[in-house]
Design a protein around this motif. Structure first.
Motif, mmCIF file in Angstrom:
data_model
loop_
_atom_site.group_PDB
_atom_site.id
_atom_site.type_symbol
_atom_site.label_atom_id
_atom_site.label_comp_id
_atom_site.label_asym_id
_atom_site.label_seq_id
_atom_site.Cartn_x
_atom_site.Cartn_y
_atom_site.Cartn_z
ATOM 1 N N GLY A 9 0.793 -1.213 0.000
ATOM 2 C CA GLY A 9 0.000 0.000 0.000
ATOM 3 C C GLY A 9 0.836 1.277 0.000
ATOM 4 O O GLY A 9 2.037 1.266 -0.305
ATOM 5 N N PRO A 10 0.193 2.387 0.344
ATOM 6 C CA PRO A 10 0.783 3.716 0.165
ATOM 7 C C PRO A 10 2.078 3.934 0.956
ATOM 8 O O PRO A 10 2.223 3.454 2.076
ATOM 9 N N ASN A 11 2.961 4.662 0.317
ATOM 10 C CA ASN A 11 4.252 5.105 0.872
ATOM 11 C C ASN A 11 5.298 3.997 0.965
ATOM 12 O O ASN A 11 6.456 4.277 1.275
ATOM 13 N N LEU A 12 4.918 2.774 0.662
ATOM 14 C CA LEU A 12 5.922 1.710 0.708
ATOM 15 C C LEU A 12 6.893 1.823 -0.464
ATOM 16 O O LEU A 12 7.995 1.276 -0.414
ATOM 17 N N ASN A 13 6.509 2.581 -1.512
ATOM 18 C CA ASN A 13 7.452 2.870 -2.599
ATOM 19 C C ASN A 13 8.583 3.778 -2.126
ATOM 20 O O ASN A 13 9.594 3.905 -2.807
ATOM 21 N N ARG A 17 14.233 5.505 2.112
ATOM 22 C CA ARG A 17 14.401 6.893 2.564
ATOM 23 C C ARG A 17 13.311 7.299 3.558
ATOM 24 O O ARG A 17 13.345 8.377 4.129
ATOM 25 N N ARG A 18 12.341 6.423 3.766
ATOM 26 C CA ARG A 18 11.195 6.731 4.627
ATOM 27 C C ARG A 18 11.456 6.212 6.041
ATOM 28 O O ARG A 18 11.548 4.993 6.254
ATOM 29 N N GLU A 19 11.566 7.123 7.013
ATOM 30 C CA GLU A 19 11.717 6.761 8.421
ATOM 31 C C GLU A 19 12.568 5.492 8.609
ATOM 32 O O GLU A 19 12.076 4.480 9.127
ATOM 33 N N ILE A 73 -0.600 -9.231 1.856
ATOM 34 C CA ILE A 73 -0.887 -7.797 1.766
ATOM 35 C C ILE A 73 -0.270 -7.030 2.922
ATOM 36 O O ILE A 73 -0.466 -7.369 4.085
ATOM 37 N N ASN A 74 0.514 -6.013 2.552
ATOM 38 C CA ASN A 74 0.912 -4.963 3.487
ATOM 39 C C ASN A 74 0.165 -3.717 3.009
ATOM 40 O O ASN A 74 0.623 -3.015 2.111
ATOM 41 N N ALA A 75 -1.002 -3.497 3.589
ATOM 42 C CA ALA A 75 -1.848 -2.390 3.127
ATOM 43 C C ALA A 75 -1.378 -1.054 3.686
ATOM 44 O O ALA A 75 -2.014 -0.019 3.434
ATOM 45 N N ALA A 76 -0.273 -1.056 4.437
ATOM 46 C CA ALA A 76 0.303 0.170 5.001
ATOM 47 C C ALA A 76 -0.781 0.942 5.756
ATOM 48 O O ALA A 76 -1.555 0.342 6.497
ATOM 49 N N ALA A 77 -0.895 2.246 5.556
ATOM 50 C CA ALA A 77 -1.856 3.040 6.343
ATOM 51 C C ALA A 77 -3.306 2.616 6.101
ATOM 52 O O ALA A 77 -4.153 2.766 6.994
ATOM 53 N N TYR A 78 -3.596 2.066 4.900
ATOM 54 C CA TYR A 78 -4.971 1.622 4.635
ATOM 55 C C TYR A 78 -5.395 0.467 5.538
ATOM 56 O O TYR A 78 -6.587 0.206 5.693
ATOM 57 N N THR A 79 -4.415 -0.232 6.119
ATOM 58 C CA THR A 79 -4.717 -1.287 7.092
ATOM 59 C C THR A 79 -5.672 -0.774 8.157
ATOM 60 O O THR A 79 -6.581 -1.489 8.583
ATOM 61 N N HIS A 80 -5.416 0.477 8.575
ATOM 62 C CA HIS A 80 -6.101 1.018 9.749
ATOM 63 C C HIS A 80 -7.351 1.815 9.394
ATOM 64 O O HIS A 80 -8.004 2.349 10.282
ATOM 65 N N THR A 81 -7.654 1.934 8.098
ATOM 66 C CA THR A 81 -8.769 2.802 7.681
ATOM 67 C C THR A 81 -9.727 2.182 6.662
ATOM 68 O O THR A 81 -10.848 2.660 6.547
ATOM 69 N N HIS A 100 3.426 -6.639 8.005
ATOM 70 C CA HIS A 100 3.920 -5.292 8.270
ATOM 71 C C HIS A 100 5.406 -5.372 8.606
ATOM 72 O O HIS A 100 5.830 -6.304 9.299
ATOM 73 N N LEU A 101 6.140 -4.375 8.157
ATOM 74 C CA LEU A 101 7.570 -4.323 8.475
ATOM 75 C C LEU A 101 7.766 -4.040 9.963
ATOM 76 O O LEU A 101 8.548 -4.695 10.646
ATOM 77 N N SER A 102 7.058 -3.022 10.446
ATOM 78 C CA SER A 102 7.086 -2.687 11.874
ATOM 79 C C SER A 102 5.947 -3.446 12.558
ATOM 80 O O SER A 102 5.194 -4.164 11.905
ATOM 81 N N ASN A 103 5.843 -3.277 13.863
ATOM 82 C CA ASN A 103 4.689 -3.869 14.559
ATOM 83 C C ASN A 103 3.720 -2.759 14.948
ATOM 84 O O ASN A 103 3.929 -2.074 15.951
ATOM 85 N N PRO A 104 2.663 -2.557 14.161
ATOM 86 C CA PRO A 104 1.751 -1.436 14.420
ATOM 87 C C PRO A 104 1.156 -1.466 15.828
ATOM 88 O O PRO A 104 0.848 -0.411 16.380
ATOM 89 N N LYS A 105 1.025 -2.637 16.402
ATOM 90 C CA LYS A 105 0.415 -2.750 17.744
ATOM 91 C C LYS A 105 1.304 -2.142 18.829
ATOM 92 O O LYS A 105 0.864 -1.910 19.953
ATOM 93 N N GLU A 106 2.583 -1.954 18.492
ATOM 94 C CA GLU A 106 3.510 -1.354 19.462
ATOM 95 C C GLU A 106 3.748 0.115 19.168
ATOM 96 O O GLU A 106 4.644 0.727 19.749
ATOM 97 N N ARG A 107 2.961 0.671 18.253
ATOM 98 C CA ARG A 107 3.141 2.075 17.854
ATOM 99 C C ARG A 107 1.930 2.911 18.292
ATOM 100 O O ARG A 107 1.275 2.566 19.270
ATOM 101 N N GLU A 108 1.653 4.014 17.604
ATOM 102 C CA GLU A 108 0.559 4.910 18.015
ATOM 103 C C GLU A 108 -0.772 4.149 18.053
ATOM 104 O O GLU A 108 -0.998 3.228 17.267
ATOM 105 N N PHE A 110 -3.599 4.856 16.869
ATOM 106 C CA PHE A 110 -4.372 4.796 15.622
ATOM 107 C C PHE A 110 -3.924 3.663 14.708
ATOM 108 O O PHE A 110 -4.592 3.360 13.716
ATOM 109 N N ARG A 111 -2.791 3.040 15.031
ATOM 110 C CA ARG A 111 -2.340 1.887 14.225
ATOM 111 C C ARG A 111 -2.766 0.555 14.842
ATOM 112 O O ARG A 111 -2.425 -0.519 14.326
ATOM 113 N N HIS A 112 -3.470 0.593 15.957
ATOM 114 C CA HIS A 112 -3.759 -0.663 16.657
ATOM 115 C C HIS A 112 -4.911 -1.439 16.032
ATOM 116 O O HIS A 112 -5.022 -2.637 16.214
HETATM 117 C C1 DQA Z 1 3.249 -0.526 7.916
HETATM 118 C C2 DQA Z 1 2.660 -0.034 9.244
HETATM 119 C C3 DQA Z 1 1.556 0.972 9.002
HETATM 120 O O1 DQA Z 1 1.031 1.431 10.247
HETATM 121 C C4 DQA Z 1 2.108 2.189 8.259
HETATM 122 O O2 DQA Z 1 1.071 3.072 7.955
HETATM 123 C C5 DQA Z 1 2.869 1.809 7.038
HETATM 124 C C6 DQA Z 1 3.738 0.638 7.070
HETATM 125 C C7 DQA Z 1 4.453 -1.473 8.119
HETATM 126 O O3 DQA Z 1 4.798 -2.175 7.188
HETATM 127 O O4 DQA Z 1 5.049 -1.483 9.204
HETATM 128 O O5 DQA Z 1 2.848 2.528 6.054
HETATM 129 O O6 DQA Z 1 2.255 -1.257 7.215
#
Ligand code: DQA
Length: 145
Positions: A9-13, A17-19, A73-81, A100-108, A110-112
């Motif tokens: 999903g979005p921003n994974l391109n 360079r992203r965070e 599927i790594n839906a990135a931010a769309y996962t949460h919306t 997911h690359l990171s663990n959204p459950k351990e982050r903000e 709104f990612r839970h």
């Molecule tokens: C992500 C986690 C999402 O919360 C975030 O919006 C992403 C990447 C991950 O792979 O860790 O864009 O899906």
């Protein structure tokens, strides 16, 4: 040969360079190469895609109703919306694996919430690109238990 659709999903391109403190230095092209090597090892065929557009992801999921044996599927931010992605995934009778690359459950907070998780046969999070490899291995084992 098992055919697997891998959706990003979005921003994974922008990986690389992203965070990088959260997502590491690997680019999406690096992850695709890793998936292709893994698929060769496991005798799978992968179709690896990325989109910043929710509707495009929905269309690709709809097209996977025919001719695809599993979706990662790594839906990135769309996962949460995205109820739209949730509804599209419900069309599929093949296993869906959430990554997911990171663990959204351990982050903000709104990612839970994940709209993918209730439909997922497995979830791999917080292990970087290794999660994609594990998802391919999971699908390979689920086909040949
Ligand atoms: C992500 C986690 C999402 O919360 C975030 O919006 C992403 C990447 C991950 O792979 O860790 O864009 O899906």
């Amino acid at each position: 040969m098992m055919r697997i659709l891998i959706l990003n999903g979005p921003n994974l391109n922008m990986l690389g360079r992203r965070e990088p403190d959260i997502y590491g230095h690997q680019t999406l092209a690096d992850i695709e190469a890793l998936c292709r090597d893994t698929a060769i090892r496991l005798g799978q065929e992968v179709d690896f895609r990325q989109s910043n557009h929710e509707g495009e992801l929905v269309t690709w999921i709809q097209q996977a109703v025919e001719g695809i044996d599993g979706v990662i599927i790594n839906a990135a931010a769309y996962t949460h919306t995205s109820v739209a992605i949730h509804d599209a995934l419900k069309l599929l009778s093949v296993p869906v694996i959430e990554v997911h690359l990171s663990n959204p459950k351990e982050r903000e907070a709104f990612r839970h919430i994940s709209y993918i998780e209730p439909l997922a046969a497995a979830l791999f999070a917080g292990e970087g690109a290794r999660g994609y490899v594990k998802a391919l291995e999971f699908l390979s084992t689920s086909q040949n238990p």
